[in-house]
Design a protein around this motif. Structure first.
Motif, PDB file in Angstrom:
ATOM      1  N   UNK A 104     -54.469 -24.696  -6.047  1.00 54.89           N
ATOM      2  CA  UNK A 104     -54.689 -25.431  -4.806  1.00 54.89           C
ATOM      3  C   UNK A 104     -53.339 -26.008  -4.415  1.00 54.89           C
ATOM      4  N   UNK A 105     -52.829 -25.631  -3.239  1.00 54.07           N
ATOM      5  CA  UNK A 105     -51.474 -26.015  -2.844  1.00 54.07           C
ATOM      6  C   UNK A 105     -51.443 -26.497  -1.400  1.00 54.07           C
ATOM      7  N   UNK A 106     -50.547 -27.444  -1.130  1.00 57.02           N
ATOM      8  CA  UNK A 106     -50.376 -27.914   0.237  1.00 57.02           C
ATOM      9  C   UNK A 106     -49.452 -26.992   1.024  1.00 57.02           C
ATOM     10  N   UNK A 107     -48.703 -26.134   0.340  1.00 60.92           N
ATOM     11  CA  UNK A 107     -47.886 -25.131   1.016  1.00 60.92           C
ATOM     12  C   UNK A 107     -48.275 -23.761   0.462  1.00 60.92           C
ATOM     13  N   UNK A 108     -47.371 -23.020  -0.140  1.00 66.05           N
ATOM     14  CA  UNK A 108     -47.659 -21.663  -0.600  1.00 66.05           C
ATOM     15  C   UNK A 108     -48.303 -21.652  -1.990  1.00 66.05           C
ATOM     16  N   UNK A 138     -52.693 -24.495   2.138  1.00 63.41           N
ATOM     17  CA  UNK A 138     -52.485 -24.863   3.529  1.00 63.41           C
ATOM     18  C   UNK A 138     -51.350 -24.041   4.141  1.00 63.41           C
ATOM     19  N   UNK A 139     -50.501 -23.453   3.292  1.00 69.46           N
ATOM     20  CA  UNK A 139     -49.428 -22.585   3.767  1.00 69.46           C
ATOM     21  C   UNK A 139     -49.796 -21.133   3.530  1.00 69.46           C
ATOM     22  N   UNK A 140     -48.808 -20.305   3.178  1.00 68.60           N
ATOM     23  CA  UNK A 140     -49.085 -18.907   2.860  1.00 68.60           C
ATOM     24  C   UNK A 140     -49.752 -18.810   1.489  1.00 68.60           C
ATOM     25  N   UNK A 190     -54.534 -28.116  -9.780  1.00 65.76           N
ATOM     26  CA  UNK A 190     -55.465 -28.792  -8.877  1.00 65.76           C
ATOM     27  C   UNK A 190     -54.784 -29.359  -7.643  1.00 65.76           C
ATOM     28  N   UNK A 191     -53.503 -29.723  -7.767  1.00 60.75           N
ATOM     29  CA  UNK A 191     -52.720 -30.215  -6.629  1.00 60.75           C
ATOM     30  C   UNK A 191     -51.271 -29.844  -6.852  1.00 60.75           C
ATOM     31  N   UNK A 192     -50.625 -29.374  -5.795  1.00 58.55           N
ATOM     32  CA  UNK A 192     -49.202 -29.068  -5.885  1.00 58.55           C
ATOM     33  C   UNK A 192     -48.672 -28.825  -4.480  1.00 58.55           C
ATOM     34  N   UNK A 193     -47.355 -28.755  -4.370  1.00 60.61           N
ATOM     35  CA  UNK A 193     -46.735 -28.318  -3.120  1.00 60.61           C
ATOM     36  C   UNK A 193     -46.776 -26.792  -3.076  1.00 60.61           C
ATOM     37  N   UNK A 194     -46.227 -26.150  -4.099  1.00 62.72           N
ATOM     38  CA  UNK A 194     -46.365 -24.701  -4.270  1.00 62.72           C
ATOM     39  C   UNK A 194     -46.816 -24.421  -5.701  1.00 62.72           C
ATOM     40  N   UNK A 203     -43.792 -28.173  -7.491  1.00 65.20           N
ATOM     41  CA  UNK A 203     -44.299 -26.870  -7.913  1.00 65.20           C
ATOM     42  C   UNK A 203     -45.066 -26.957  -9.229  1.00 65.20           C
ATOM     43  N   UNK A 204     -46.079 -26.102  -9.360  1.00 65.70           N
ATOM     44  CA  UNK A 204     -46.764 -25.987 -10.645  1.00 65.70           C
ATOM     45  C   UNK A 204     -45.861 -25.334 -11.672  1.00 65.70           C
ATOM     46  N   UNK A 205     -45.406 -24.111 -11.379  1.00 58.17           N
ATOM     47  CA  UNK A 205     -44.448 -23.374 -12.214  1.00 58.17           C
ATOM     48  C   UNK A 205     -43.297 -22.931 -11.322  1.00 58.17           C
TER      49      UNK A 205
END
Length: 663
Positions: free
Chosen positions: A388-392, A495-497, A367-371, A349-351
């Protein structure tokens, strides 16, 4: 220190914090003020720096003419006052209060302070190099407080070489080890190399006021039991564990970190900053690489966060470049960001906040994170935020919320009898109220796909038809989760919600632009409770499988276009020749949701979506075009602390490269 003690006490309401993250407050003060949603939440009192640093801490001055001199010569030590300094070979023990000026070098020796409990001792390092093979080069066994002053233009080196060997009942585990309070001040340079253990260890309070530090340590760079308070300085830390670590297992209000300013370059295998209690940053420049950076996978029990606290995190301002294998900013309580510049790349996570995630300003670029931003409640009132996230992108979920299957009457299952899957991680609420249930919904229709309106036809009474449950999703909404965006500019590419809450979502101001996935069960806007819009600008593009429109409490007009095939290119809304809204999504989209104050009942608009262009007259509060896809196979109910996909760790817990990159 036997007199005044620092404590961090969580007794001031959220409203007080929202007024000023770095405001000095009186211990024990409370207020009855409430935040805009009407719910008062307790958060840590911001520390008052005037109580953290004494005049002598800040001074760093001394009178060399009246000081006791201690000269180091390879294997020998000499002094100008043998009544105050006991010498045994290469070990000098200071036994009385006063000022001591040290110079020279010891190849394998030690400086020990063993004074009376009321004594204050000042050590001036004026060009020393001290190595102690198996213990602390500088050891504070007893004193009221010790001041270590780095003389102007001096370079000083403290090192060890081998595993620690006990010399008394204390478990020495640092090149500098202090049983009592210790302050390091002055303007010189201190190099510390801890081949074993940590660089600086304080069993009470550690205060850092100035100077330049280069610390390489097998364990923590700087560690303290009660607190670490930093006024200024330049720090370059390479640590096998945490860069800065404060923890008191016996007293919950201790183990905090305060940073007033300074420059920090930290490479840590553990966390950059880790406070068991409150962590407060007033200002500074921070470049942190934790756990090897975002491309490294971690064992499940490994923490490699950039900035972490067991209590609350308060950040007034500063410049942050965070490259973290774990969360960039993490708190087991709440965080508040008032201002600052943040460039973040993280494998998680970013935060993250277990409780409330509050952003009141600043420039945030993840720039990149999961959420991107996660908490039980997420409150954004200002700032320029890019995610920019790979999930939410933004997620509200209760901490540790289970992913267990939850069945409701006639909940649809897949052909193999399994519950549909749903996405992980949701975002937080602010009013704590459960949304009103739609009284028109019958029990017999619960769980069935919603009926879509005909092409170009609005819903009943000017509102688009809601999910049969009366809310945005098929799961019971959490009363504790909400996302409220009342200001700022938020741009999300996921890529997610895009924005996902296990409870409610409120838009009341600011600008929100979302590019979500082109297909699947995720959606640009997704909530288990009601989604309400009363102000601001929203453009959300992506899959239409989950979004069921804004709820009945909305007061601002909105429109949803469900396209027969995905489009690419800019979305532009015009009223006549005037551009009302404009956004260029980063990928193709089958659905566009728009809302803004300029969208008025009875007015004529043209919307261009890539190569398609449609005109419509706004009638009522909502307008819908086309048929949304059924959400079909929903994913799991969102969960805080969700597991990132496709990460691998060796069976012995050592880190390996990820098999798939987060993008």
């Amino acid at each position: 220190m036997k007199g005044r003690r620092r404590t961090a006490i969580a007794v001031v309401t959220m409203a007080c914090l929202l007024c000023s993250c770095n405001q000095a407050t009186v211990k024990g003060e409370t207020t009855d003020s409430t935040i805009a949603t009407g719910e008062t939440k307790v958060i840590a009192t911001p520390l008052d720096p005037t109580t953290l640093f004494s005049d002598r801490d800040k001074a760093g001055t001394y009178d060399e003419s009246s000081a006791v001199s201690i000269s180091l010569n390879a294997t020998k030590v000499t002094t100008s006052d043998s009544t105050k300094v006991s010498i045994k070979g290469s070990v000098a023990t200071i036994q009385d209060e006063g000022v001591y000026v040290l110079s020279g070098n010891l190849t394998n020796g030690q400086i020990i302070i063993d004074a009376k409990t009321a004594d204050k001792v000042q050590l001036v390092l004026k060009g020393v190099a001290i190595n102690c093979d198996t213990s602390a080069a500088l050891y504070v066994r007893q004193a009221d407080k010790v001041f270590v002053t780095l003389a102007a233009n001096s370079e000083n080196i403290l090192t060890n070489k081998s595993e620690f060997v006990a010399i008394d009942d204390n478990k020495i585990d640092g090149v500098v080890f202090a049983k009592d309070d210790i302050t390091i001040n002055g303007s010189g340079t201190l190099y510390i190399h801890a081949a074993y253990g940590s660089g600086v260890v304080a069993k009470d309070e550690l205060t850092l006021v100035g100077g330049t530090f280069e610390v390489t340590a097998a364990e923590h760079g700087f560690a303290a039991k009660d607190s670490i308070c930093i006024a200024d300085g330049t720090f370059q830390v390479n640590a096998g564990k945490d860069g800065f670590h404060s923890e008191n297992k016996d007293e919950a209000t201790k183990g905090f970190i305060y940073v007033g300013g300074g420059k920090y370059t930290i490479t840590s295998q553990g966390d950059g900053f880790d406070a068991a209690a409150l962590l407060q940053i007033h200002d500074g420049t921070f470049q942190i690489v934790s756990g090897g950076g975002l491309e490294v996978s971690l064992a499940d029990d490994t923490s490699a966060k950039g900035i972490k606290a067991g209590g609350d995190v308060l950040i007034a301002k500063g410049s942050f470049a965070l490259d973290c294998a774990d969360d960039a900013v993490h708190t087991n309580g709440s965080f508040c960001v008032k201002d600052g510049s943040y460039t973040i790349a993280t494998g998680d996570d970013g935060f993250h906040a277990d409780s409330q995630a509050i952003i009141e300003g600043g420039t945030i670029k993840i720039t990149k994170c999961y959420e991107g931003i996660e908490g039980e409640k997420v409150l954004i009132s200002a700032g320029d935020i890019h995610i920019v996230a790979s999930d939410d992108g933004i997620n509200a979920a209760e901490n540790g919320e289970a992913n267990d299957e939850k069945e409701f009457p006639q909940q649809n299952k897949t052909e193999d009898g399994e519950m549909p899957a749903f996405d992980t991680d949701k975002a937080p609420p602010t009013d704590g109220e459960r949304p009103d249930f739609d009284g028109t919904t019958s029990a017999t229709t619960m769980g069935n796909p919603p009926v879509q309106p005909p092409q170009g036809v609005e819903g009943k009474n000017g509102h688009m038809p809601m999910d049969p449950m009366g809310k945005g999703g098929g799961f019971r909404a959490s009363e504790n989760c909400d996302i409220t965006i009342s200001g700022g500019k938020v741009i999300i590419d996921v890529k997610g919600d895009g924005i996902d809450s296990n409870g409610t979502i409120h838009f009341s101001g600011g600008e929100v632009y979302v590019t979500g996935p082109e297909s699947g069960a995720d959606s640009p806007i997704d909530a288990d409770g009601e989604v309400t819009i009363t102000g601001g600008k929203v453009v959300a593009c992506g899959s239409n499988g989950m979004f069921r429109g804004f709820g009945s409490q909305s007061t601002q007009s909105w429109a949803q276009y469900n396209l027969s095939s995905s489009e690419s290119g800019k979305v532009t809304l015009k009223s006549g020749s005037t551009i009302v809204l404009e956004y260029n999504p980063t990928r193709a989209y089958p659905t566009v949701v728009i809302s803004c104050p300029e969208l008025k009942n009875g007015s004529f608009y043209t919307i261009a979506m890539g190569e398609q262009s449609q005109s419509f007259i706004m009638s009522g509060l909502s307008y819908s075009y086309g048929t949304a896809n059924s959400f079909g196979n929903r994913g799991e109910k969102g969960q805080m602390n969700g597991t990132r996909p496709e990460k691998t760790t060796m069976s012995n817990g050592t880190k390996t490269q990820k098999t798939a990159q987060i993008s």
